[in-house]
Design a protein around this motif. Structure first.
Motif, PDB file in Angstrom:
ATOM      1  N   SER A 136      -2.396 -11.390  -9.263  1.00 32.88           N
ATOM      2  CA  SER A 136      -1.320 -10.396  -9.242  1.00 32.88           C
ATOM      3  C   SER A 136      -1.677  -9.215  -8.350  1.00 32.88           C
ATOM      4  CB  SER A 136      -1.029  -9.913 -10.666  1.00 32.88           C
ATOM      5  OG  SER A 136      -0.613 -11.000 -11.476  1.00 32.88           O
ATOM      6  N   SER A 171      -3.860  -9.074  -5.967  1.00 39.15           N
ATOM      7  CA  SER A 171      -3.957  -9.449  -4.557  1.00 39.15           C
ATOM      8  C   SER A 171      -2.576  -9.479  -3.908  1.00 39.15           C
ATOM      9  CB  SER A 171      -4.643 -10.808  -4.415  1.00 39.15           C
ATOM     10  OG  SER A 171      -3.883 -11.813  -5.083  1.00 39.15           O
ATOM     11  N   VAL A 172      -1.577 -10.019  -4.620  1.00 36.29           N
ATOM     12  CA  VAL A 172      -0.206 -10.039  -4.090  1.00 36.29           C
ATOM     13  C   VAL A 172       0.329  -8.622  -3.936  1.00 36.29           C
ATOM     14  CG1 VAL A 172       2.160 -10.767  -4.566  1.00 36.29           C
ATOM     15  CG2 VAL A 172       0.271 -12.337  -4.985  1.00 36.29           C
ATOM     16  N   ILE A 173       0.052  -7.776  -4.925  1.00 32.43           N
ATOM     17  CA  ILE A 173       0.524  -6.388  -4.851  1.00 32.43           C
ATOM     18  C   ILE A 173      -0.113  -5.664  -3.665  1.00 32.43           C
ATOM     19  CG2 ILE A 173       0.489  -4.171  -6.050  1.00 32.43           C
ATOM     20  CD1 ILE A 173       0.737  -5.752  -8.680  1.00 32.43           C
ATOM     21  N   SER A 174      -1.381  -5.919  -3.414  1.00 27.72           N
ATOM     22  CA  SER A 174      -2.062  -5.264  -2.293  1.00 27.72           C
ATOM     23  C   SER A 174      -1.458  -5.673  -0.955  1.00 27.72           C
ATOM     24  CB  SER A 174      -3.554  -5.589  -2.321  1.00 27.72           C
ATOM     25  OG  SER A 174      -4.134  -5.171  -3.538  1.00 27.72           O
ATOM     26  N   VAL A 175      -1.169  -6.976  -0.806  1.00 27.58           N
ATOM     27  CA  VAL A 175      -0.573  -7.468   0.442  1.00 27.58           C
ATOM     28  C   VAL A 175       0.802  -6.843   0.658  1.00 27.58           C
ATOM     29  CG1 VAL A 175       0.301  -9.503   1.617  1.00 27.58           C
ATOM     30  CG2 VAL A 175      -1.900  -9.601   0.438  1.00 27.58           C
ATOM     31  N   VAL A 176       1.615  -6.825  -0.426  1.00 26.62           N
ATOM     32  CA  VAL A 176       2.948  -6.236  -0.307  1.00 26.62           C
ATOM     33  C   VAL A 176       2.863  -4.752   0.046  1.00 26.62           C
ATOM     34  CG1 VAL A 176       5.051  -5.693  -1.563  1.00 26.62           C
ATOM     35  CG2 VAL A 176       3.989  -7.941  -1.832  1.00 26.62           C
ATOM     36  N   PHE A 177       1.905  -4.060  -0.556  1.00 23.54           N
ATOM     37  CA  PHE A 177       1.735  -2.640  -0.271  1.00 23.54           C
ATOM     38  C   PHE A 177       1.346  -2.418   1.198  1.00 23.54           C
ATOM     39  CE2 PHE A 177      -0.963   1.188  -0.142  1.00 23.54           C
ATOM     40  CZ  PHE A 177      -0.057   2.122  -0.630  1.00 23.54           C
ATOM     41  N   VAL A 208       2.056  -4.375   3.740  1.00 16.51           N
ATOM     42  CA  VAL A 208       3.229  -4.660   4.568  1.00 16.51           C
ATOM     43  C   VAL A 208       4.199  -3.486   4.562  1.00 16.51           C
ATOM     44  CG1 VAL A 208       5.250  -6.157   4.797  1.00 16.51           C
ATOM     45  CG2 VAL A 208       3.006  -7.155   4.318  1.00 16.51           C
ATOM     46  N   VAL A 209       4.414  -2.891   3.388  1.00 17.31           N
ATOM     47  CA  VAL A 209       5.330  -1.752   3.298  1.00 17.31           C
ATOM     48  C   VAL A 209       4.815  -0.579   4.120  1.00 17.31           C
ATOM     49  CG1 VAL A 209       6.262  -0.034   1.717  1.00 17.31           C
ATOM     50  CG2 VAL A 209       6.250  -2.448   1.066  1.00 17.31           C
TER      51      VAL A 209
END
Length: 525
Positions: free
Chosen positions: A115, A117-123, A125-126
């Motif tokens: 979870s 790791s996905v949040i870090s990638v999305v952050f 990208v934003v």
């Protein structure tokens, strides 16, 4: 009721099978056969069928590739005895322990590792999107266009029918103590010469400065088969055309030094001496040792290395880059177009207003003809075989010959020793902060040409000692020519005395009397 409207329901009950039969996908061949429904049929040869199958295959391969990469990482990097685990496992565990309270905000069925790791990638990208958006809101600077002035150069006609454009500064030919002939560097013109040198300084030293456009640059006609030897011949013909009767000095900066070296090699009898600032050499010179070559290449940017590689191996690709940069008609800084990595002082001088004005005028003159071929030829000359080596200019005894016949001749008459190479002085100024022409190139010249005087400049870059530096120009002229003596005095023209009849009679009478006085004894006898 849906069948009446021509729509097949998801499940057709009891149609020949007594049970619930699932709906046939629309992209399966023969769909609807035996079901009595109006299902669209797609053949196996339809592109949609192949596209769907290809997408499925790519997805499956991607999943398997990801699993394989995960297994490789687990087996090689994430082992207990691996370098990464041994050195970074402790800090990662401590950070995870401190951030463990954040797991309370995750759903119960989610793995915290996946979870976060996905949040870090999305952050990430934003944040990247926000940065790009903020940059796009900044005002876009207006693109400046090059202004090409009307032609105004003086030109001479060469023996092969070409025209060569040149420019003169300083004192006249009759009053010049010293004459300098300067060739310009890549992406420059005859207007450069010694940038910013004052006419009063040339007058003080009695110097005449002649600069010219290389073939295809400025207002000079292109040369179909240009070499460094032909460049030296152009300089020789120019010296005759502008009435340089004595030996002259040659000047070169950066890439313009190629033609200075060529003059020292091919027309040494006409050259009194040479001085160069940051002279560029062939980066592929075979006589360079590994240390000199590595120190030169390490100073350059990746794009500049690519340009050298293309010029040596694939010169047909250079026009693509040149037409998108300085031949595009737009104006930009020299470091961007030539992929130069400049130091702080060099960056400061190219930002000055006087340099900007000079750069606009000089660049517009260089690309006046809009022909990409001369620039490609100049780039190829920099990295190709010159036909000679710098060490050939070293003064040495000429080889007299071998064999028994030569030995027998030497017993009766010893031939005079002849010297080869360039006998005049060579001065080189090299900035130690130069990233365009690295100092290792001048060190190579000093190694193979011990007679050359290399002046090392501690805090100078590529442009700072040659462009718009009055004190630097004075130091160079003083080093080469000594104290200023001013121009030569004007030659006095003596008008011929008109001869008349009375004058002739008086002259004859004077001559007779003189003869009688000097020969009185003979007269008396």
């Amino acid at each position: 009721m849906d069948e009446v409207n021509g729509v097949v329901p998801p499940y057709v009950a009891g149609v020949g099978f007594g049970g619930n039969v699932p709906r046939v996908p629309p992209y399966v061949a023969g769909a609807g056969v035996g079901f009595g429904g109006n299902v669209p049929r797609v053949s196996t040869e339809d592109w949609r069928f192949h596209a769907t199958e290809f997408a499925k295959g790519v997805a499956e391969l991607s999943v398997e590739f990801g699993k394989g990469c995960r297994d490789v990482v687990k087996q090689s990097i994430l082992r207990d005895d691996s370098f990464v685990v041994r050195n970074f496992s402790g800090p990662c565990k401590s950070v995870s322990t401190k951030l463990k309270f954040l797991n309370e905000y995750l759903p119960e069925d989610r793995d915290p590792m996946h979870s976060w790791s996905v949040i870090s990638v999305v952050f990430a990208v934003v944040i990247a999107v926000l940065i790009v958006t903020s940059e796009s809101d900044a005002p876009i600077p207006m693109i400046q266009k090059l202004h090409i002035y009307p032609p105004n150069a003086t030109r001479i006609l060469l023996p092969d029918g070409r025209h060569l454009a040149y420019q003169e500064q300083g004192v006249s030919s009759e009053r010049a103590r010293f004459t300098l002939v300067a060739s310009h560097s890549f992406l420059s013109s005859r207007l450069a010469g010694i940038p910013g040198i004052k006419g009063s300084l040339l007058q003080e030293f009695g110097v005449r400065l002649v600069t010219y456009d290389l073939p295809g640059f400025g207002e000079s006609d292109p040369h179909p088969g240009r070499t460094l030897e032909s460049s030296a011949m152009d300089m020789l013909y120019l010296s005759y055309a502008v009435h340089i009767t004595d030996m002259f000095w040659v000047v070169g900066h950066s890439g313009g030094s190629l033609h200075t070296w060529a003059a020292l090699k091919y027309i040494p009898d006409r050259i009194a001496g040479a001085f160069m600032v940051a002279p560029l050499l062939n980066p592929y010179e075979p006589s360079m040792n590994k240390v000199e070559r590595r120190r030169a290449w390490d100073k350059w940017t990746s794009k500049r290395k690519l340009m050298y590689f293309l010029a040596r191996k694939f010169p047909v690709l250079l026009p693509y880059f040149y037409r998108r940069s300085f031949l595009s008609g737009n104006l930009d800084q020299i470091d961007k177009w030539l992929a130069l990595s400049l130091g702080k002082r060099d960056n400061g001088i190219i930002e000055e207003l006087r340099y900007q004005e000079f750069w606009k005028r000089d660049l517009g003159e260089a690309v006046r003809q809009g022909n990409v071929k001369p620039f490609v030829e100049e780039a190829v000359l920099q990295v190709s075989n010159w036909g000679f080596s710098i060490s050939d200019l070293n003064v040495q005894k000429k080889h007299q010959g071998k064999g028994i016949i030569f030995w027998l001749k030497s017993l009766y008459k010893r031939p005079p020793q002849e010297l080869t190479g360039f006998l005049g002085p060579i001065h080189i100024w090299q900035g130690l902060e130069d990233r365009v022409v690295p100092p290792s190139m001048s060190e190579y010249v000093q190694r193979v040409l011990p007679g050359a005087m290399v002046h090392k400049l501690l805090y100078e870059g590529h442009f700072t000692y040659f462009y718009f530096c009055d004190e630097c120009h004075r130091q160079m002229l003083t080093t080469v020519f000594g104290n200023p003596l001013g121009p030569l005095p004007m030659p006095v023209k003596v008008d011929p005395i008109p001869m008349t009849d009375d004058t002739n009679d008086e002259t004859e009478e004077t001559g007779i009397n003189s003869y009688s006085d000097n020969n009185s004894d003979i007269t008396s006898l």
